[in-house]
Scaffold this motif. Structure first.
Motif, PDB file in Angstrom:
ATOM      1  N   GLU A  87       0.707  -1.221  -0.046  1.00 39.19           N
ATOM      2  CA  GLU A  87       0.030   0.004  -0.022  1.00 39.19           C
ATOM      3  C   GLU A  87       0.861   1.056   0.055  1.00 39.19           C
ATOM      4  OE1 GLU A  87      -3.278   0.604  -0.017  1.00 39.19           O
ATOM      5  OE2 GLU A  87      -4.313  -1.125   0.713  1.00 39.19           O
ATOM      6  N   GLU A  88       1.838   1.194   0.822  1.00 34.67           N
ATOM      7  CA  GLU A  88       2.907   2.337   1.045  1.00 34.67           C
ATOM      8  C   GLU A  88       3.573   2.607  -0.520  1.00 34.67           C
ATOM      9  OE1 GLU A  88       5.148   1.472   3.830  1.00 34.67           O
ATOM     10  OE2 GLU A  88       3.924   2.119   5.671  1.00 34.67           O
ATOM     11  N   GLU A  89       3.934   1.705  -1.175  1.00 29.56           N
ATOM     12  CA  GLU A  89       4.787   1.850  -2.352  1.00 29.56           C
ATOM     13  C   GLU A  89       3.454   2.146  -3.504  1.00 29.56           C
ATOM     14  OE1 GLU A  89       7.408  -1.483  -4.459  1.00 29.56           O
ATOM     15  OE2 GLU A  89       5.280  -2.100  -4.726  1.00 29.56           O
ATOM     16  N   ILE A  90       2.424   1.863  -3.416  1.00 35.88           N
ATOM     17  CA  ILE A  90       1.261   2.381  -4.385  1.00 35.88           C
ATOM     18  C   ILE A  90       1.049   3.918  -4.108  1.00 35.88           C
ATOM     19  CG2 ILE A  90      -1.033   2.161  -5.023  1.00 35.88           C
ATOM     20  CD1 ILE A  90      -0.892  -0.852  -4.690  1.00 35.88           C
ATOM     21  N   ARG A  91       1.111   3.918  -2.838  1.00 35.15           N
ATOM     22  CA  ARG A  91       0.633   5.339  -2.430  1.00 35.15           C
ATOM     23  C   ARG A  91       1.884   6.529  -3.055  1.00 35.15           C
ATOM     24  NH1 ARG A  91      -0.375   4.694   2.639  1.00 35.15           N
ATOM     25  NH2 ARG A  91       1.420   5.515   3.718  1.00 35.15           N
ATOM     26  N   ALA A  92       3.039   6.199  -2.964  1.00 30.85           N
ATOM     27  CA  ALA A  92       4.238   6.948  -3.393  1.00 30.85           C
ATOM     28  C   ALA A  92       4.051   7.020  -5.029  1.00 30.85           C
ATOM     29  CB  ALA A  92       5.488   5.945  -3.251  1.00 30.85           C
ATOM     30  N   MET A  93       3.265   6.058  -5.726  1.00 31.06           N
ATOM     31  CA  MET A  93       3.248   6.270  -6.967  1.00 31.06           C
ATOM     32  C   MET A  93       2.044   7.232  -7.156  1.00 31.06           C
ATOM     33  SD  MET A  93       0.918   5.956  -9.857  1.00 31.06           S
ATOM     34  CE  MET A  93      -0.315   4.637  -9.324  1.00 31.06           C
ATOM     35  N   PHE A  94       0.912   7.192  -6.508  1.00 34.46           N
ATOM     36  CA  PHE A  94      -0.161   8.278  -6.388  1.00 34.46           C
ATOM     37  C   PHE A  94       0.415   9.734  -6.478  1.00 34.46           C
ATOM     38  CE2 PHE A  94      -3.385   4.884  -4.776  1.00 34.46           C
ATOM     39  CZ  PHE A  94      -3.344   4.269  -5.857  1.00 34.46           C
ATOM     40  N   THR A  95       1.429   9.802  -5.466  1.00 35.74           N
ATOM     41  CA  THR A  95       1.838  11.213  -4.970  1.00 35.74           C
ATOM     42  C   THR A  95       2.788  11.521  -6.284  1.00 35.74           C
ATOM     43  OG1 THR A  95       2.107  10.441  -2.652  1.00 35.74           O
ATOM     44  CG2 THR A  95       3.420  12.235  -3.425  1.00 35.74           C
ATOM     45  N   GLY A 116      -8.212   2.107  -9.414  1.00 36.51           N
ATOM     46  CA  GLY A 116      -8.471   2.840 -10.540  1.00 36.51           C
ATOM     47  C   GLY A 116      -9.056   4.208 -10.344  1.00 36.51           C
ATOM     48  N   LEU A 117      -9.970   4.290  -9.103  1.00 34.18           N
ATOM     49  CA  LEU A 117     -10.397   5.329  -9.089  1.00 34.18           C
ATOM     50  C   LEU A 117      -9.383   6.241  -8.265  1.00 34.18           C
ATOM     51  CD1 LEU A 117     -12.776   7.449  -8.618  1.00 34.18           C
ATOM     52  CD2 LEU A 117     -13.543   6.111  -6.445  1.00 34.18           C
ATOM     53  N   ALA A 118      -8.381   5.763  -7.377  1.00 27.51           N
ATOM     54  CA  ALA A 118      -7.423   6.367  -6.757  1.00 27.51           C
ATOM     55  C   ALA A 118      -6.578   6.946  -7.834  1.00 27.51           C
ATOM     56  CB  ALA A 118      -6.539   5.422  -5.983  1.00 27.51           C
ATOM     57  N   ILE A 119      -6.101   6.367  -8.918  1.00 28.76           N
ATOM     58  CA  ILE A 119      -5.201   6.836  -9.710  1.00 28.76           C
ATOM     59  C   ILE A 119      -6.136   8.096 -10.542  1.00 28.76           C
ATOM     60  CG2 ILE A 119      -4.653   6.544 -12.269  1.00 28.76           C
ATOM     61  CD1 ILE A 119      -3.990   3.713 -11.460  1.00 28.76           C
ATOM     62  N   ALA A 120      -7.468   7.914 -10.684  1.00 26.46           N
ATOM     63  CA  ALA A 120      -8.211   9.062 -11.577  1.00 26.46           C
ATOM     64  C   ALA A 120      -8.329  10.270 -10.420  1.00 26.46           C
ATOM     65  CB  ALA A 120      -9.653   8.648 -11.772  1.00 26.46           C
ATOM     66  N   ARG A 153      -7.969  12.158  -0.444  1.00 29.88           N
ATOM     67  CA  ARG A 153      -7.888  12.682  -1.838  1.00 29.88           C
ATOM     68  C   ARG A 153      -9.337  12.470  -2.647  1.00 29.88           C
ATOM     69  NH1 ARG A 153      -6.704  16.406  -4.083  1.00 29.88           N
ATOM     70  NH2 ARG A 153      -7.120  16.649  -6.350  1.00 29.88           N
ATOM     71  N   CYS A 154     -10.034  11.333  -2.353  1.00 27.82           N
ATOM     72  CA  CYS A 154     -11.389  10.989  -2.703  1.00 27.82           C
ATOM     73  C   CYS A 154     -12.284  12.041  -2.307  1.00 27.82           C
ATOM     74  CB  CYS A 154     -11.707   9.788  -2.545  1.00 27.82           C
ATOM     75  SG  CYS A 154     -13.466   9.260  -3.069  1.00 27.82           S
ATOM     76  N   ALA A 155     -12.281  12.388  -0.862  1.00 27.26           N
ATOM     77  CA  ALA A 155     -12.859  13.514  -0.447  1.00 27.26           C
ATOM     78  C   ALA A 155     -12.693  14.938  -1.040  1.00 27.26           C
ATOM     79  CB  ALA A 155     -13.010  13.560   0.959  1.00 27.26           C
ATOM     80  N   ALA A 156     -11.562  15.225  -1.382  1.00 26.51           N
ATOM     81  CA  ALA A 156     -11.247  16.365  -2.206  1.00 26.51           C
ATOM     82  C   ALA A 156     -11.849  16.419  -3.657  1.00 26.51           C
ATOM     83  CB  ALA A 156      -9.813  16.515  -2.280  1.00 26.51           C
ATOM     84  N   VAL A 157     -11.911  15.375  -4.202  1.00 24.83           N
ATOM     85  CA  VAL A 157     -12.509  15.363  -5.697  1.00 24.83           C
ATOM     86  C   VAL A 157     -13.981  15.259  -5.599  1.00 24.83           C
ATOM     87  CG1 VAL A 157     -12.483  14.276  -7.719  1.00 24.83           C
ATOM     88  CG2 VAL A 157     -10.431  14.526  -6.369  1.00 24.83           C
ATOM     89  N   PHE A 158     -14.644  14.289  -4.875  1.00 30.01           N
ATOM     90  CA  PHE A 158     -16.307  14.054  -4.763  1.00 30.01           C
ATOM     91  C   PHE A 158     -16.754  14.648  -3.692  1.00 30.01           C
ATOM     92  CE2 PHE A 158     -14.438  10.689  -7.664  1.00 30.01           C
ATOM     93  CZ  PHE A 158     -15.379  10.500  -8.324  1.00 30.01           C
TER      94      PHE A 158
END
Length: 260
Positions: A87-95, A116-120, A153-158
């Motif tokens: 999860e931490e590795e994936i989160r670094a990609m999102f950042t 997929g939604l996290a990427i979007a 981040r989801c809350a910031a967008v939606f």
């Protein structure tokens, strides 16, 4: 440009009429609804590191092959790893995606859920077809939890209300609903044409304005969305707990989980 490219992550560098460049990435696992593997996350992260140092590229477009943008993580691949470090590795990609100086666009057609939604939501702009659906249905599937930065981040967008509905009811949301709360720039039957028009319009804009604005908004997001103290322990408890074990059992058995 092919940094990070694989058979499952197609990367193409394109040149606009004015000579400026943009990059399009296609998530290419249509038979799995483009569910992400670790190799795909690593490839996208490698591309983001390359683009961060490439001022010749002005726009990055992400899209999925077939009938989905991306349907979360590949569960078998996810289960093969220690979930918290992963999860931490994936989160670094999102950042890395969120902090890109380029304008990032998610071109969504179909399922846009989980990872997929996290990427979007870590892209600047989102445009989707009417059949697209959005959400984090993890409360009725695996019984795991989002990392706090992804949730924030989801809350910031939606917006917080719709984010609460997504997570606390496990319901997928329509493109019309997402557009209504401002999460989508547009809903269109002509996704490819509208994305091409959007890219062309951005190509004519000031790079100074775009990069400065992104930097300012990035500073604000970092100030508002810190990782809470104790996050790792919280997630380890989730992944070591009975609900995740039951969710995995049911998923592998293709059955409905019995969360008690």
């Amino acid at each position: 440009m092919t940094e990070g490219a694989t058979d499952e992550l197609l990367i193409e560098r394109r040149t606009a009429e004015n000579g400026q460049h943009w990059v399009e990435v296609t998530f290419n696992r249509p038979e799995k609804l483009n569910a992400f593997t670790r190799e795909m996350y690593l490839g996208l992260h490698e591309l983001c590191r390359s683009l961060a140092e490439d001022p010749s590229v002005k726009v990055l477009v992400l899209r999925g092959a077939g009938r989905a943008f991306a349907a979360g993580n590949d569960i078998e691949d996810f289960l093969a790893r220690d979930q918290v470090p992963y999860e931490e590795e994936i989160r670094a990609m999102f950042t890395a995606l969120f902090e890109l100086p380029q304008v990032t666009i998610a071109a969504i057609d179909g399922a846009c859920v989980g990872g997929g939604l996290a990427i979007a939501t870590h892209c600047d702009l989102r445009i989707a077809t009417p059949r697209s659906r959005f959400g984090y249905p993890i409360a009725r599937t695996l019984g795991n939890a989002l990392s706090s930065p992804v949730l924030f981040r989801c809350a910031a967008v939606f917006g917080e209300s719709l984010t609460r509905e997504m997570l606390l009811t496990a319901r997928l949301q329509s493109a019309e609903r997402a557009h209504g709360v401002g999460a989508l720039l547009a809903v269109t039957e002509s996704l490819a044409d509208d994305v091409a028009e959007l890219v062309a319009s951005i190509m004519a804009l000031s790079s100074v304005t775009l990069r400065t604005t992104k930097s300012q908004l990035g500073f604000r997001a970092a100030a508002l969305e810190p990782v809470p103290s104790g996050e790792e322990e919280l997630l380890r408890a989730v992944y070591a707990g009975p609900d995740f074990a039951e969710g995995v059992r049911a998923f592998l058995a293709k059955a409905k989980p019995d969360f008690r």
